[in-house]
Every structure is written in C-alpha cells, then in structure tokens.
Design an enzyme around this catalytic site. Structure first.
Site, short mmCIF file in Angstrom:
data_model
loop_
_atom_site.label_atom_id
_atom_site.label_comp_id
_atom_site.label_asym_id
_atom_site.label_seq_id
_atom_site.Cartn_x
_atom_site.Cartn_y
_atom_site.Cartn_z
N LYS A 164 0.86 -1.19 0.00
CA LYS A 164 0.00 0.00 0.00
C LYS A 164 0.89 1.23 0.00
CE LYS A 164 -3.90 2.12 2.52
NZ LYS A 164 -4.84 1.99 3.66
N SER A 167 -9.85 2.32 2.72
CA SER A 167 -8.90 3.01 1.89
C SER A 167 -7.91 2.10 1.16
CB SER A 167 -8.10 3.99 2.76
OG SER A 167 -7.30 3.30 3.69
N SER A 172 -10.35 0.08 6.98
CA SER A 172 -9.69 0.23 5.67
C SER A 172 -9.04 -1.02 5.10
CB SER A 172 -8.65 1.35 5.74
OG SER A 172 -9.28 2.60 5.61
#
Lengths: 478, 95, 486
Positions: free
Chosen positions: C76, C151, C175
C-alpha cells in the site's frame, strides 16, 4: 500611587543528555546545519517518537531537588502551531499531568531570604533555529536543535523585583548545574528565561494584566528587561492607559521591550494527548533510587558550612554557588577539618582571585584541593607564614603537582622560629636603623612596623612573624 | 450546535489551509451535516467515565540515551523544495 | 500460478520449479495489461522489483530462504519504501521519494519477498471507496462500475484481480476489512500494537494498524508471521513472544461460541448481505460452532466517535506537510503564510481538508470537552462493551459492510453516507481489537460480500483458524473475477 510588581518566570533548561528526547540524534552543540537532524527530527512522513529514559530521569532528579511531587502517569501532549522551525507542526510537550508538580526553592537577595514556589516543571522538545541573515530575502532553517530535550520550569508569580527574579534565576541556574541535568551555558541557549511581569496598586490582591518577555539569555538582560517593563507598565497606567496582554521581546541594543504579538492573534494550540506516546509510569522504586543518588544539595551544604564549620552565611553562599567550587572546598576542608575558615579564606581569596585573573574555572585549577590542604596545614603548624605560603602557592600554580612540603624544602622556605637566630636579625636591624628606634621610642608606632619589615626582609620572609614581634618588643623595651 | 461561516474560516486559518468564499460555503454545508451525526454523542451521559486515548492501557517504553543516528543531510535534502548551504529555505520570517 | 496460494508458490520456489524472477515477471506483465484500467497501482518499478527477485533467487540458491522468499507482494502506498515514490494517495507527496524504509517494508525485504509496487489508496487513507486518491479511482475487478472500497482499495483490487499474490493494507476504521469484503478477498487487521507503525504514514495514530490482504486465511497467517513483531522505533509496539499464526489453522471449530451482536443485525444491512451472512453462519453451525446473542449497546456511536477522534489526530498528524522539507510546494507565494496556506490548499484533496477542518474544530478552544473528550469517554464505553461480550463468546461475527460495493461516483458528494460504510468496522478499531473479513458470497450485480470476524485481543490465530475452516468447506475465496481471465 504606589505600585508593586509581580513576576513569574518560565525557564527552559536544556537537558544534558547525549541524544534527543524523542530520537537517537546527537545534541552536540555547533555541528554543521541539519547534520544532526535525523528522520524523526525533520518529521519525515511515518516516523515516530520514542522517549529518552535519561530525560525522564533528569526531570525526576530536579523534582527531588526541589521537594516536588512526581506525577505518574506523566502524559505527553501535542501543542499545535505552524512555524518553519517546528517540523511536525506541533511540539511534543506536556499540559495535564506534567512530570514535576510543585516544589520550592529558597532565594537570597542582599539582606533577605525568600521561598519561591514552583508551579510545575514539564518535559518538552526544543524547536530548530531560524537564521534571518545570509539568505537575501529568505530565512534559513537549521533543525539540529529540534528535538533536544527541555525541562520547562514554571514559578508561581511570587517575585516582586528584578533583583528577586535574578536571584531566583541564578539559584535555579546553580541548582540545575549542581545536580548535573544542564550545562547552564547561556550563550549556547542551554538556560533561557521568559518573564511574566505585571504591576498592581500596592496592597491589591488582584493580579494586573501581564506581559510575557521572551528569550532573556543573560541575568543582566533579565534584570534590565524587567526594570524597563515595570517602568513602562507603571507609566502607561499612570497616564490613564491600560496594559494589553502580549508577548514582548527585549531589545538589548536599545534596552527596551517591544511587542511581538498580541493576544488577539494568540494561538489556539489545540493541545491533546499525543497518541504516539503512552502514559509514562514512574515507579516509587525508581524515584527512590534517583533520590538516593542525589548529591547533597547547595542549601544543605550551605547550612552545614554555617553550623559545622562556623562559616559566615556570606562565605557559605559564595562557596556553594556552584557545585564545582563547593566540591573543591569540601575536598580541601575534609583534609583540614578544624580549619574551615582558613580554607574558605584561601579559596575565596587566593584561589578564586588567581582563577579570575587567568580566566579559568575552578575545575581547571592547577592546584588541587589536596595540594592546597597540605599547604594550609603548613601555615597552621607554623612551618611557613601566610606570606610565604602565598609564594609556595604561586610555585604550585606554576609547577607540576609538587606538594607544598617539596616546594618548601626545595626553596628552603621553612619558617624560622629559633629565638637566637631571630634575635641576631633583630640586633642587626636595630643597629642599622637608629633613627627609627628613636622614633619608636618617641611614640611613633609606625616605626615598629618598619622595623618588623626589615627583619622579615633580612630573614627572606622566613622568620616567624609572631616571634619577631615578641622579640623586637622585648629588645626595644630595654 | 450550529456552525457558522466564520467558524469555517477561523478553523481553516488555524489549519493553515487557504479557503475561498465558495469553498467555505460548501464546507459549511458538509461540516454541518457531519456535526449533526457527531451530535449523537451528546445523548450519552459519560460522567465519571475515564477518557481513553489509546486502544489499550499500555505504558510508555523508554529508550536508552544513546546516539544511534548519523548524518543523512545529503539524502534528506535531496528531496527538499529549497535548500542552501545545508539550510532549508523559506520566505523571510518577520518577527 | 496466478491463483496459487502462498504455500503452493513457496513449494514451487523452493523446489526450484519456478524462479522468483519468473514469478515476478509474470505478475509485472499482468499489471502492465490490467492496471491501466483497474488503476490498482500508483507506482510500478520493474527494475527495482526484478532486482529484488534476483536477490531472492540467490537466497533460495544459497539455502538462505524463508517460507515466503521470492514471492511478490504489493505495498500500500502508505508505507515508506527507500528509493520508491511514496505518495499516500496525495498530491502533497507526489514527488516524495522516501529516503527510508518502513519497518513493515523492511520485514518483507528481510524475508526475501519482492516489492511488486505501490498500491492506490484513498488520500492519506481517508475514504471508503478509493475515490479520494489524487491518482484516480480504483475499479472493482468484479464490476468495473463499482468502487473497490477503501482506503486499501488498490491492495484489495490487486489481490482480487490476481495482479499480486498478496498485499499490505492499513486499517484505521475499516480500511482493510471493508475493501477486502467489497473485492472478495481476505484481510485481517491485527490487535493494535502488533504490527509496527514506523514508516507507515500516520492518519490517526491511536487507531492505525497494518495488516495483510490475500486470497485466504492461510495466506494471511503466513504473512502475519512476518509482519507481527516488536519494533523499538514505535512506542506503541507491543513486546510479546513471537507466535506462529499458522499453528491453529487446522483446529476444529466445534464448540466455539460465536457471538452475534444484535445491533449488527438490526437495521441498515441490505438483504443480499444479510442472506449471505446468514448462509455463512449456517455453514459454521454445520462445522459445530454454537451461537450466542451478545450486545454492543454503544457501538451505534462508533461512527460519530470515530469521526471525532480520527480527524482530531489527523489534523495534527498532517501538519508536517507544509512544503518546507519535502513534498509539494506551491509555485507562487508572496510570503511564509502564503506558502503554507497555498501549499496545503493545493496539496490536499477535498476529503482530507474536510477532515482536517473537523479535527481542528473539535480540538479548538471551547469545543475540546464537548467533542474530543466526550468521544474519548465513549471510546471507553465502546471498548468495555466488547470486554463484556467476550465473557460470553469466543469470537464475534457480522457483516463487514452494510451493502455490496456501490457505484463509482455514487456517494462522492455525500460524506455521511460514505462514513456509514464503516458502521460495523469502526467499533473494533476504537477498541483496538483484531478484525478480519473473508468472502462469503455475492449479492446484487454479482458483487462480493464479506463476513466480519472480531476476535478478542491477541486471538488472531483463533480467528485465522475459524476463517480457514470455513475456507476448507467452501470455495468463495478461490473465485477470481471472470473478466480478469484467470
């Protein structure tokens, strides 16, 4: 109208740790710009603070030294504001649950003693430095200092003159150096004062509006800034004006304070507990351990010198002004336990004078306490006179660690107390100075001193002065 | 509780974010809606409840006072917008 | 190969049937083909990845490999990786080449795994749809009209579309779990403090926790074995004995008590989600688990509490982005103040600015007690609800998200609707409890549905066990999106 002044001080003490309070970067002074600003100090995205144990220990040590309460848990909070030398956009500080709460110190001005209470002392990180010169229309930011551990010590508003404020600051300065938590170097910013100053009609118990004077980096500036500010405030009030709460800066060149920012645009710091740092739990054992390792404090030592060594308060104050001086005295007097006053006189006189002249600190003194004590011992046992001792001291200062005895022997300075030898010199001097003898007999006391001087000179200073006195009197009386 | 346009401007100023009139208006509408949701919190009596700053009751660990970091200025300043002689540069700060 | 589990890849690599360079090249090729449309990655750097793959091959050749050496993993873009562009989905970091490694990145490096690239995400992890990214929205590989969730949307998409065998995510209020559910993959957010936050760009420090995203619980267990560990650079990192998270995978779940919070099954859940979750629970009944109704009365306040605390912390965490030491700086400025306010106005997107404003407000003078402090007190009540519930059950289950993935653009202008995507996940985050999501079927428009499992503190092995048993009995987790031609 009669006015009285109310002063509270906030003093930032830079902790003499090796590394920063929340990072492993060095805090050494004077490194090239930003060479000691690590990832944490420049606030790269993703970095995190980890608390330095030594900084906590130093804060506790200070708390113990002033008889304060240690808060456990102690909590770190973020103080949010934007400034280029504050890389995170917040300063890690403490608001509620500061590590040190309360405490007191005794200050002394010319003739009085006063207790000043402390509100609190909390740990926080320092900001970087901005340089406004040398970059044309720009400001240069050096973050080497950012993250250095500070102890902010806040007093109650209990001082009522610049003299008291200076006495407080000096006492604190001496104390933090004494307990080894700060080097006290004011030029390098290790000890920085902010003063909160207000005035009120004499006898009033309501505080007037205060102004904060920032960054007073010498005791002299502290005194002058307060004096200026007090006059300014009284003038303002007496001319019908009012005091606006504001931050002011002392301009040493003009000897005045001027407004930095007023309350209107005062910051809303949005303090909140720092989520990156957890509550600091300080165990009773840890506190006890630190307490037990605390050196004897200046106040205790001062009182001991007065009581046990019969020193005057004045002498005791001077000798306990710094830990180094006090330790020097202590080590000397330990070898001559009955001669406190003699040791004190010599250290405050000969030793300090010589150090001053040569710009040295006591811990750089070429004559160590053992050497000094051995020399003083030779005064007390009559081996040398005080005057000769000064010559021996001079030799020691220039020498290479020779003992007093070695110097006395090598230079043949041993005091002569043999009556017959002294009588010989007396007779010689009397014979050579008939006029002075006559003067003395005619009542001129001064002539006696002249004769003593001549005898001492003839003996190269070695004759025991007390005996010279006695024998000379005896001869003249004949 | 009602938010006003001046609240929005005040907090934008505190947060150092430029905001024009139109954006401030838009933010006012959205933030008012969000604060309506947040207001639900006020229905609960929390007297005597200890605030919880961390997800568990953890205790701060302490680092030994050792210098572990070396000079990385070259590296760090290679990604800086403006530097000179080792300093980060910003427009002149007026005190 | 694309559908292979980590264990399968591991044995192929150690048996030298494939090399890491081959495996890495295959995924890089696939990213090249599909990423233009899916937008799961912000940064791909073939040379860097291939170099790492070669190093991994050497490790294997020299017998220095660990179980996952040579296997690629997508990171990420919230994790700083030395020499890699690290944007956190934001314009303000659009030129930030990180000069250091996050601990998580270092851990995978040391294990010999290959960084396949940096995945797309909501800007500063603020969002539930991946639409707040400065680098454009990510598409849901199951239905490209739909969001992947957020997210960690890029990571979820990458795993679902088989662009990567595994990925990292971070979870502040859901997330990891919500995008895992919306993309039909497995993801776990461990107990707060188990995975280091050092080098993970902070959103809300007291809630942020990294975790793995992969195809199965077994893969997650292997990845957790690498990610979990004490880090002296993170004060909130826990010092605990090392665990093997695969140790209990094969245990029977018979007799396990599953708590069903009545509040999670009350209202708001769409019927397709409800029936898929019911079917999964029925499967657990078959496996011998028992059910008990529990109550989390304060969890209904989790969203408002979360939207006070997370923005408050974020408003402060994001103050460092000022255009002075790194990152974007506005082109034109008259003075220092101008530099600050323009850099931040231009560098941050709307949602981030919104949250900074909320956070600034709730911490500001006169509002702190009513908002921030009240939220902290409620946080304790929410956590205490769980403590009580766990006296009655071993694990808690419910839906991960109230609906399947919504359409791109559908909730963009309705922040509140967007915030309610976290309705089931934020309570566990506030309590610091571990939570995971596993795929349990499909709902309307054939969009995936996730089952939410919340464990007690440090019960990750048990959660992985119960998820693994389900995945042994069903095959939802093995299905790949049809349009990605796996």
């Amino acid at each position: 109208m009669q006015w009285e002044t109310v002063i509270g001080l906030e003093i930032h003490v830079q902790l003499s740790t090796r590394s920063k309070i929340f990072s492993g970067a060095s805090v050494a002074y004077g490194a090239p710009p930003n060479s000691q600003a690590c990832a944490v100090d420049i606030a790269l995205p993703g970095v995190l603070p980890v608390l330095n144990r030594k900084a906590v220990e130093y804060a506790i040590r200070f708390g113990m030294a002033i008889g304060a309460t240690i808060n456990s848990p102690a909590i770190f909070a973020r103080k949010n504001y934007f400034y280029p030398d504050l890389p995170k956009g917040y300063q890690i500080s403490q608001l509620e649950h500061p590590i040190v709460a309360g405490g007191r110190i005794i200050i002394r001005t010319e003739d009085q003693e006063k207790i000043i209470h402390l509100t609190r002392a909390h740990l926080e990180e320092d900001a970087g430095k901005s340089t406004h010169e040398g970059f044309h229309d720009k400001t240069g930011i050096d973050l080497n200092r950012a993250g250095t551990g500070l102890l902010e010590i806040v007093s109650e508003p209990e001082m009522c003159s610049s003299a008291e404020a200076v006495a407080y600051a000096r006492t604190l300065h001496s104390l933090v150096r004494w307990i080894g938590i700060c080097d006290g170097n004011m030029q390098e910013g290790s000890f920085r004062c902010d003063a909160n100053v207000s005035v009120r009609p004499a006898g009033s118990n309501v505080l007037g509006t205060r102004c904060e004077i920032k960054n007073l980096n010498s005791f002299r500036f502290l005194e002058k800034a307060i004096d200026y500010e007090v006059t300014r405030q009284i003038d303002t009030l007496e001319n019908g004006g009012s005091i606006i709460q504001q931050t002011r800066l002392y301009d040493a060149d003009r000897d005045e304070t001027r407004s930095m920012r007023s309350k209107e645009d005062a910051h809303d710091y949005r303090y909140f507990p720092d989520p990156d740092l957890l509550p600091v739990i300080i165990s009773g054992e840890w506190i006890e351990q630190i307490r037990s390792e605390l050196p004897e404090l200046p106040e205790g030592r001062r009182n001991r010198y007065i009581q046990d060594l019969s020193l005057s308060p004045y002498d005791a104050n001077i000798l306990t002004a710094t830990r180094e001086l006090a330790d020097y005295f202590e080590q000397t007097v330990q070898l001559l336990p009955e001669q406190g006053k003699l040791c004190a006189n010599w250290i405050m006189g000969e030793v300090s004078g010589r150090l001053n002249k040569e710009g040295l600190e006591i811990d750089q003194c070429p004559v160590n306490p053992k050497q000094l004590a051995e020399l003083l011992l030779r005064i007390t046992d009559g081996t040398v006179s005080g005057k000769i001792a000064k010559d021996v001291f001079d030799s020691m200062w220039q020498g290479n660690g020779d003992s007093a005895d070695a110097i006395i022997d090598a230079k043949n300075l041993r005091q002569i107390s043999d009556d017959s030898e002294i009588e010989k010199w007396v007779d010689e001097v009397l014979a050579a100075n008939q006029q002075q003898v006559a003067d003395y007999r005619a009542g001129k006391e001064k002539a006696f001193n002249f004769l003593v001087g001549q005898i001492m000179r003839m003996s190269k200073g070695k004759a025991n002065p007390a005996q010279v006195n006695v024998l000379l009197k005896k001869r003249l009386a004949v | 509780m009602t938010l006003s346009l001046s609240d929005i401007k005040r907090i934008a100023k505190l947060a150092h974010i430029e905001i024009n009139e139109a954006d401030a208006q838009q933010s006012l509408i959205q933030l008012s809606g969000i604060f309506n949701l947040i207001e639900q919190m006020q229905a609960v009596d929390t007297q005597g409840v200890k605030p919880m700053s961390h997800s568990r009751d953890m205790v701060q660990r302490l680092r030994e006072d050792i210098v572990t970091e070396s000079d990385q200025r070259m590296r760090f300043q290679s990604i800086a917008p403006q530097v000179e002689d080792g300093y980060y540069l910003v427009p002149k700060v007026i005190e | 190969m694309l559908n292979a589990s980590l264990r399968q890849l591991s044995s192929l690599l150690s048996a030298k049937k494939i090399s890491s360079t081959e495996l890495t090249a295959e995924f890089l090729t696939r990213i090249k083909t599909l990423n233009a449309d899916l937008n799961a990655f912000i940064t791909v750097d073939e040379e860097k990845s291939m170099n790492q793959a070669r190093t991994a091959d050497e490790m294997i050749a020299q017998g220095r490999s660990t179980p996952l050496t040579g296997i690629p993993i997508a990171q990420k873009d919230i994790f700083c990786a030395d020499g890699w562009l690290t944007t956190c989905g934001s314009k303000i970091l659009s030129n930030f080449i990180s000069p250091y490694d996050a601990t998580v990145v270092k851990q995978f490096d040391q294990a010999g795994m290959v960084n396949l690239g940096k995945t797309n995400m909501d800007e500063f992890a603020m969002g539930s749809s991946n639409e707040t990214s400065y680098y454009g929205p990510v598409k849901n590989p199951w239905d490209r009209l739909a969001v992947p969730g957020g997210s960690s949307g890029g990571s979820a998409c990458a795993v679902a579309a088989r662009l990567a065998p595994a990925a990292t995510g971070t979870d502040t209020g859901g997330s990891i779990r919500q995008p895992a559910a919306l993309c039909g993959v497995s993801g776990i957010k461990p107990t707060y403090g188990l995975v280091s936050r050092y080098g993970m760009i902070a959103f809300a420090s007291s809630l942020d926790q990294a975790g793995p995203m992969a195809k199965s619980a077994e893969d997650l267990a292997l990845l957790l074995n690498i990610m979990v560990g004490f880090d002296e650079r993170d004060s909130t990192s826990l010092q605990r004995e090392k665990e093997d998270y695969t140790r209990d995978l094969e245990k029977s779940v018979s007799g396990l008590r599953i708590g069903l919070p009545k509040e999670f099954f009350a209202e708001g859940m769409s019927s397709d989600v409800s029936s898929a979750v019911e079917a999964a629970l029925a499967e657990y009944r078959k496996l011998g688990a028992t059910f008990v109704e529990v109550s989390l009365p304060n969890s209904k306040l989790a969203v408002p509490v979360y939207y006070v605390l997370a923005p408050a912390e974020a408003s402060s965490n994001l103050s460092r982005f000022d255009g002075i030491r790194y990152g974007y700086r506005t082109a034109q400025y008259a003075n220092l103040e101008d530099l600050y306010i323009k850099t931040r106005a231009e560098g941050f997107g709307d949602e981030v600015k919104r949250r900074i404003l909320i956070g600034t407000y709730v911490l500001s003078h006169g509002y702190y007690d009513a908002y921030y402090l009240q939220a902290q007190k409620l946080r304790r009540l929410i956590a205490e609800d769980f403590t009580k519930a766990f006296t009655q059950c071993d694990l808690i289950m419910g839906p991960t998200s109230p609906t399947v993935a919504f359409n791109i653009g559908e909730r963009c202008n309705d922040p509140i609707q967007m915030y309610l995507s976290d309705i089931y996940t934020s309570a566990a985050s506030l309590a610091g409890l571990p939570g995971m999501s596993i795929p349990v079927g499909f709902g309307s428009d054939k969009r995936p549905i996730g089952l939410h499992i919340i464990g007690n503190y440090f019960r990750e092995a048990q959660m992985l066990n119960i998820a693994h048993c389900y995945q042994q009995a069903t095959n939802w987790h093995e299905l790949a999106p049809p349009e990605t031609n796996c």
